[in-house]
Design a protein around this motif. Structure first.
Motif, PDB file in Angstrom:
ATOM      1  N   PHE A 127       6.987  -4.091  -0.940  1.00  7.05           N
ATOM      2  CA  PHE A 127       6.331  -2.862  -1.382  1.00  7.05           C
ATOM      3  C   PHE A 127       7.137  -2.215  -2.507  1.00  7.05           C
ATOM      4  O   PHE A 127       8.366  -2.161  -2.466  1.00  7.05           O
ATOM      5  N   PHE A 128       6.430  -1.724  -3.526  1.00  5.08           N
ATOM      6  CA  PHE A 128       7.045  -1.087  -4.687  1.00  5.08           C
ATOM      7  C   PHE A 128       6.458   0.309  -4.816  1.00  5.08           C
ATOM      8  O   PHE A 128       5.255   0.472  -5.002  1.00  5.08           O
ATOM      9  N   PHE A 129       7.296   1.326  -4.710  1.00 10.77           N
ATOM     10  CA  PHE A 129       6.796   2.703  -4.668  1.00 10.77           C
ATOM     11  C   PHE A 129       7.644   3.594  -5.562  1.00 10.77           C
ATOM     12  O   PHE A 129       8.874   3.513  -5.559  1.00 10.77           O
ATOM     13  N   LEU A 130       6.971   4.459  -6.321  1.00 13.01           N
ATOM     14  CA  LEU A 130       7.652   5.330  -7.278  1.00 13.01           C
ATOM     15  C   LEU A 130       7.419   6.806  -6.991  1.00 13.01           C
ATOM     16  O   LEU A 130       7.626   7.652  -7.861  1.00 13.01           O
TER      17      LEU A 130
ATOM     18  N   PHE B  92      -1.400  -7.657  -0.904  1.00 10.04           N
ATOM     19  CA  PHE B  92      -2.006  -6.585  -1.702  1.00 10.04           C
ATOM     20  C   PHE B  92      -2.782  -5.621  -0.808  1.00 10.04           C
ATOM     21  O   PHE B  92      -2.753  -4.399  -1.018  1.00 10.04           O
ATOM     22  N   GLU B  93      -3.492  -6.167   0.179  1.00 10.31           N
ATOM     23  CA  GLU B  93      -4.254  -5.310   1.101  1.00 10.31           C
ATOM     24  C   GLU B  93      -3.325  -4.352   1.843  1.00 10.31           C
ATOM     25  O   GLU B  93      -3.609  -3.152   1.959  1.00 10.31           O
ATOM     26  N   ARG B  94      -2.207  -4.895   2.359  1.00  8.21           N
ATOM     27  CA  ARG B  94      -1.273  -4.048   3.112  1.00  8.21           C
ATOM     28  C   ARG B  94      -0.668  -2.966   2.219  1.00  8.21           C
ATOM     29  O   ARG B  94      -0.526  -1.809   2.635  1.00  8.21           O
ATOM     30  N   ASN B  95      -0.330  -3.331   0.998  1.00  4.66           N
ATOM     31  CA  ASN B  95       0.300  -2.350   0.115  1.00  4.66           C
ATOM     32  C   ASN B  95      -0.693  -1.317  -0.403  1.00  4.66           C
ATOM     33  O   ASN B  95      -0.323  -0.166  -0.663  1.00  4.66           O
TER      34      ASN B  95
ATOM     35  N   LYS C 276      -9.362  -2.423  -4.585  1.00  5.33           N
ATOM     36  CA  LYS C 276      -8.284  -2.179  -3.626  1.00  5.33           C
ATOM     37  C   LYS C 276      -7.144  -3.176  -3.823  1.00  5.33           C
ATOM     38  O   LYS C 276      -5.964  -2.814  -3.800  1.00  5.33           O
ATOM     39  N   LEU C 277      -7.517  -4.443  -4.024  1.00  8.89           N
ATOM     40  CA  LEU C 277      -6.491  -5.471  -4.203  1.00  8.89           C
ATOM     41  C   LEU C 277      -5.722  -5.265  -5.504  1.00  8.89           C
ATOM     42  O   LEU C 277      -4.500  -5.452  -5.553  1.00  8.89           O
TER      43      LEU C 277
ATOM     44  N   PHE D  55       1.577  -1.995  -6.579  1.00  5.73           N
ATOM     45  CA  PHE D  55       2.608  -1.485  -5.673  1.00  5.73           C
ATOM     46  C   PHE D  55       3.256  -2.631  -4.891  1.00  5.73           C
ATOM     47  O   PHE D  55       3.655  -2.493  -3.743  1.00  5.73           O
ATOM     48  N   THR D  56       3.334  -3.770  -5.578  1.00  3.63           N
ATOM     49  CA  THR D  56       3.971  -4.965  -5.038  1.00  3.63           C
ATOM     50  C   THR D  56       4.958  -5.490  -6.072  1.00  3.63           C
ATOM     51  O   THR D  56       4.683  -5.446  -7.275  1.00  3.63           O
TER      52      THR D  56
END
Length: 494
Positions: A25-28, A70-73, A96-97, A103-104
């Motif tokens: 997961f990539f989050f800013l 991608f779905e989970r993120n 969504k994907l 965010f991956t």
């Protein structure tokens, strides 16, 4: 005439491979996430299809199921969609994907190092020839930012103790299911008192709200209620953050059955370990019925504090993680492979200089005072002495491998024997190192270091995997009988 213990170094190396990547997961932060989602949805439908097609072409073959990732993120940021001016009923699965892909990120889990190995017998010993043993090796894998995780290799030791490593898969995977468990108020508050002993108003309020058992989500709700009803100062904020920090350290995880063990990665999940999972010491533990369960003690590091934890599994698919409480809450804990006189026993390091042992009736709570069993006595260990994994039971006593630090901060390996029934009694120790770094092993990220997190015995030989200067790993074999005699008669072996 003096003679050294013969050590046969094997010509097999476990080196870091930068191609082994994990999708994470990539989050800013919320503000930038909203901007990214908004920009993505402002693309035309054809543009979104084109961008997503490029992503799939580039990454599908690098991961087991990039679409599921991608779905989970996407789900992890979906709560922010309400702040984006886009009709929710028009959001397609492709949208969504595509959002999830932003965010991956890929993380090369062992780009920097693959070191500090341990070894245990594989739970599956079927379809082997006489004299063979199937084994699992664990390693500390370190990547960008020096974040550590646990990775595995499986293989078979043959009659001559050569190891044949199974195919190493490249479709690395994190657990498909992670869940927190129910916490018990009494033990939770006991650990909180260790972290924050001073009585405070906010501490009392939280204690009053806690039910006898509670979940992580319930604790978050209680903390929000206490925060709203309390003065916002540094002391209160710190205490409530510590409560969440502690609770996040309990969890369970399950890997997909279609993963090979070399593809399973135990990557930091809890806040307590966000900067790394360090130096797992695996052991095959036999209970009173003779049944096996695997434990691993490791050090969780969040960038500021350490917390010892216990990992439990029977099959290396499903794992449980809990903190270790008590005086031994330091680095380098190593569990004995069975109970001794009805109690669990653990080698531990209290002061960073000496070797200790602790006993407990509860494998997660160690309240009895630890006993010092070894202190530096010989020149090669004058700086410090510690364990190199769980003790090995022999007819002569408990064999413990040690790491010792001497001149030039050189880490070498030693060995000692403890009494079988009273392992707080040392009955012998090598007066000189069992192994020292050779010319090849001494060069690395941290020079002049060899280190191990556990060994086992096979065909009368000690199978000893070890790390070379915090970069890569290898293994050696040592005749067990010769080593034991050397420990009991150290004046003959120098």
């Amino acid at each position: 005439m003096y003679k050294p213990v013969k050590v046969e170094r094997k010509n097999i190396y476990f080196k870091p491979d930068k191609k082994r990547v994990l999708a994470r997961f990539f989050f800013l932060g919320d503000e930038r996430t909203i901007k990214i989602i908004k920009r993505t949805l402002e693309l035309s439908e054809s543009e979104r299809k084109e961008v997503f097609g490029q992503v799939l072409r580039s990454y599908t073959k690098r991961h087991r199921s990039i679409v599921n990732i991608f779905e989970r993120n996407f789900e992890r940021v979906s709560h922010l969609l309400e702040k984006v001016p886009f009709p929710k009923d028009k959001l397609s699965q492709l949208d969504k994907l595509l959002i999830g892909s932003y965010f991956t990120m890929e993380y090369s889990i062992e780009s920097a190092a693959l070191f500090n190995p341990s070894i245990v017998e594989h739970p599956d010993q079927t379809e082997l020839f006489q004299g063979e043993k199937r084994v699992i090796l664990s390693f500390r894998a370190t990547g960008e930012g020096h974040v550590s995780s646990i990775v595995f290799r499986a293989g078979t030791l043959d009659l001559d103790n050569n190891i044949h490593i199974d195919y190493i898969g490249n479709l690395l995977d994190k657990p498909i299911q992670v869940k927190n468990h129910r916490y018990h108020k009494e033990s939770f508050l006991k650990k909180m008192n260790e972290l924050h002993a001073e009585p405070t108003e906010v501490k009392t309020k939280l204690e009053q709200k806690l039910t006898p058992t509670f979940t992580y989500e319930e604790l978050k709700r209680y903390i929000d209620e206490v925060r709203q009803d309390s003065e916002e100062n540094l002391e209160n904020i710190t205490f409530l953050q510590q409560a969440l920090w502690l609770a996040s350290s309990h969890y369970e995880m399950t890997f997909s059955l279609d993963t090979s063990i070399s593809e399973r990665v135990i990557f930091p999940i809890a806040d307590t370990e966000k900067r790394g999972i360090e130096d797992a010491r695996f052991v095959q533990f036999k209970d009173e019925k003779g049944e096996s369960i695997y434990y691993a003690t490791y050090t969780a590091y969040d960038g500021f504090s350490i917390l010892p934890k216990l990992l439990t599994t029977k099959d290396f698919y499903h794992f449980k993680v809990k903190p270790i409480y008590g005086e031994i809450a330091n680095k380098g804990a190593a569990l004995f492979p069975r109970k001794i006189n009805g109690r669990y026993a653990m080698l531990c390091r209290i002061d960073g200089e000496n070797n200790y042992i602790a006993y407990s009736h509860n494998i997660n709570v160690w309240q009895e005072t630890a006993i010092r069993i070894q202190q530096p006595e010989y020149a090669y260990e004058f700086v410090q002495i510690g364990n190199c994994g769980s003790p090995i039971e022999t007819a002569y006593g408990w064999l413990i491998l040690t790491h010792a630090v001497g001149p030039m901060r050189e880490y070498v390996l030693g060995a000692a024997l403890l009494d079988l029934n009273n392992p707080h009694v040392e009955i012998g120790r090598l007066h000189s190192p069992l192994m020292t770094p050779n010319d090849e092993e001494r060069e690395g990220y941290v020079p002049n270091v060899i280190y191990s997190c556990g060994a086992l015995v096979h065909n009368g030989q000690l199978i000893l995997p070890y790390a070379m200067s915090d970069y890569a790993s290898t293994y050696a074999t040592i005749n067990l009988e010769e080593l034991l005699l050397a420990i009991l008669n150290p004046e003959r072996y120098q």
